[in-house]
Design an enzyme around this catalytic site. Structure first.
Site, short mmCIF file in Angstrom:
data_model
loop_
_atom_site.label_atom_id
_atom_site.label_comp_id
_atom_site.label_asym_id
_atom_site.label_seq_id
_atom_site.Cartn_x
_atom_site.Cartn_y
_atom_site.Cartn_z
N CYS A 299 0.81 -1.22 0.00
CA CYS A 299 0.00 0.00 0.00
C CYS A 299 0.84 1.26 0.00
CB CYS A 299 -0.91 0.02 1.23
SG CYS A 299 -2.03 -1.38 1.32
N SER A 319 3.51 -7.73 -2.20
CA SER A 319 2.21 -8.03 -2.78
C SER A 319 2.06 -7.39 -4.16
CB SER A 319 1.10 -7.51 -1.85
OG SER A 319 -0.16 -7.58 -2.47
N GLU A 362 3.83 2.10 -14.52
CA GLU A 362 2.92 0.97 -14.26
C GLU A 362 1.48 1.42 -14.10
OE1 GLU A 362 6.87 -0.25 -12.25
OE2 GLU A 362 5.68 1.59 -12.50
N CYS A 498 0.07 6.45 8.09
CA CYS A 498 -0.41 7.57 7.26
C CYS A 498 -0.91 8.75 8.08
CB CYS A 498 -1.52 7.10 6.33
SG CYS A 498 -1.03 5.74 5.24
#
Length: 559
Positions: A299, A319, A362, A498
């Site tokens: 993330c 991941s 990407e 965050c």
């Protein structure tokens, strides 16, 4: 007064209770000594000399680097000290850009604040400030060496907290600067874009790159539909800036964005729900096959870039799931692809590295980014103020349909351990309220830099680590490379997650704890606790994504 447990500060006895330096003692006594280079989370540098105190013999000592001693007597505000501090400030100002009104740090600059505090209206020395030396090569931050006061805060946070080492001191004496190796532009260095250097910089020498001026042009364009998503951590950082005491003001943020001209406003917590489902299933598949374990979360774009730069051999363990921001934006593109108006996708994030993530190839389609603009919490606050919106007076509004449903699991993504807790909720066979509450007490919560715990899984158990701060990630990686086993490792580049992203209003430890608690309060108020229980997931997967799940929700970082 002779007491082994006390020292005298301005003739006031103050008990010594484990404080590591005089500065902490002085602040405990209710006196705010000025500093530029001191942060409790960083090593002591002692360069600015603003925190000097005077002892009873008339000698001066740096309070940040001097440990307290029983029976010690010091003074914090003598004529000698005031003259000393004013001289330092004048010398700094004599070599500093004075275009304060147009500086991005205006009103929040430590040098400006202390110049006002010590009533400095004139500088006796000629201004030898160099011309602006702007490095605009990074998508996340902007450097201006002409505003640097050489406090070293950015160097230490980059080296000690983040273990990146993209910047350091170069040259000597009056020619000293903070730069990348061989004066390489920071956008071409090993910088990961976390922005923590900007969050500790006391002046405008390193600031968050501001893209709001570009967004203004899109908001009132009649040929565009501007779609916005708001990250979970944003809602608990805006409140204080507008005079609230840490409350969740998500409704008022939505209302403000509508007034700014956004056509649709959604919550990234829904994107987080998709991430939970995809990442949890990927994790279960890897556990079953015994391949590429531990699974590292994906993330955080600063962590992904750090892993690419320093541990490319571990990228197969990261991941393949896109971040919630990218997953959700991909859904927007698919949902509104046939609209007559051009879709402009905006993400309001606590993170500066998201600006770089949005520009990665990407996440481009035919050379155009999936997320057109990433705006930080600080930029959002500035836009609200610039528009003249009375935040305290506007009525709150709900997020828009058709994406009006979120889960508590998606909301807690904003704090360290939140991703892991959401995944555990998903893979847990017991979905009862008491079972979900028990997950919160297994060690996953808390703001520690490294958290380790085990959870039952079938007839065995899973060993999990949650880390925040890239130096802590490095420590876990070293242990893994030395043979220690983990099944899942959650990594967030910013300390505490965050909620303390560099795009947020700057927060010290107490404020970070409030933000964390508020996110968990949000979770407790959500009817839906687990991501797969969010009814929107059926709609998104069956009616929008259809057979494009892997194409839209996953990414291959390995070249």
């Amino acid at each position: 007064m002779k007491n082994e447990n006390y020292m005298l500060i301005d003739n006031i006895p103050v008990p010594i209770e484990g404080e590591k330096n005089i500065l902490e003692m002085v602040r405990k006594a209710g006196i705010e000594l000025p500093t530029f280079c001191y942060y409790s989370e960083l090593s002591v540098y002692g360069a600015c000399r603003m925190c000097m105190v005077e002892n009873k013999r008339g000698g001066m000592e740096a309070s940040c680097s001097t440990p307290p001693r029983a029976g010690m007597e010091i003074y914090t505000n003598t004529p000698k000290l005031r003259k000393h501090r004013k001289m330092i400030l004048e010398l700094l100002l004599s070599n500093h850009c004075r275009d304060c009104n147009t500086c991005d740090k205006n009103g929040k600059c430590k040098l400006q604040e202390l110049a006002n505090r010590f009533d400095i209206h004139r500088v006796r020395f000629n201004n030898t400030s160099p011309d602006p030396l702007v490095d605009d090569s990074s998508p996340s931050i902007t450097k201006d060496a002409s505003k640097c006061i050489l406090c070293g805060d950015c160097v230490r946070v980059c080296n000690e907290v983040q273990n990146v080492g993209a910047i350091d001191f170069a040259h000597r004496g009056s020619k000293m600067t903070v730069s990348c190796a061989f004066d390489t532009p920071i956008g071409e260095s090993n910088c990961v874009g976390c922005g923590q250097c900007a969050s500790v910089c006391p002046t405008g020498a390193i600031i968050i790159k501001d893209d709001s001026h570009l967004l203004w042009q899109e908001l009132w364009n009649p040929d565009t539909n501007v779609v916005c998503q708001i990250a979970p951590a944003v809602r608990v950082a805006v409140a204080k800036e507008f005079g609230y005491k840490g409350e969740n003001v998500m409704g008022k943020i939505v209302s403000s964005l509508k007034r700014l001209g956004f056509n649709y406003v959604f919550d990234t917590a829904t994107g987080a729900d998709m991430t939970v489902i995809e990442e949890a299933n990927e994790f279960l598949d890897r556990i079953k096959k015994g391949e590429n374990i531990p699974l590292f979360t994906s993330c955080c774009p600063a962590w992904v870039k750090y892993c690419e730069n320093k541990y490319p051999e571990l990228m197969p363990n990261v991941s393949t799931c896109r971040s919630p921001m990218q997953m959700y934006a991909s859904v927007f593109k698919e949902k509104y692809k046939n609209d007559a108006k051009r879709l402009v996708s905006v993400a309001i994030m606590p993170c500066t590295a998201k600006k770089g993530e949005a520009k990665r190839e990407e996440f481009m389609i035919d050379g155009k980014p999936i997320v057109d603009y990433v705006i930080t919490t600080q930029e959002l606050i500035k836009m609200i103020r610039e528009a003249g919106i009375c935040f305290s007076e506007i009525e709150p509004e709900a997020i828009d349909m058709p994406f009006g449903s979120i889960s508590g699991a998606g909301v807690i993504f904003g704090v360290t351990g939140g991703v892991t807790e959401a995944v555990i909720r998903y893979i847990s066979t017991d979905k009862s309220k008491s079972a979900l509450k028990m997950i919160a007490y297994n060690g996953v919560r808390g703001l520690e830099g490294i958290k380790e715990f085990t959870v039952p899984f079938g007839e065995s158990e899973l060993k999990i680590a949650c880390v925040s701060g890239l130096s802590n990630a490095d420590a876990i990686i070293q242990r893994i490379q030395n043979g220690e086993h983990f099944d899942l490792v959650e990594v967030m580049a910013c300390p505490n997650g965050c909620i303390n992203g560099a795009g947020q209003p700057i927060a010290k430890n107490k404020e970070r704890k409030k933000r964390s608690a508020e996110l968990y309060n949000n979770d407790s108020m959500c009817t839906i606790k687990s991501s797969e229980e969010n009814p929107l997931m059926d709609y998104i997967y069956k009616d929008i994504i259809k057979d494009k799940s892997h194409e839209l929700l996953h990414v291959n970082y390995i070249k």
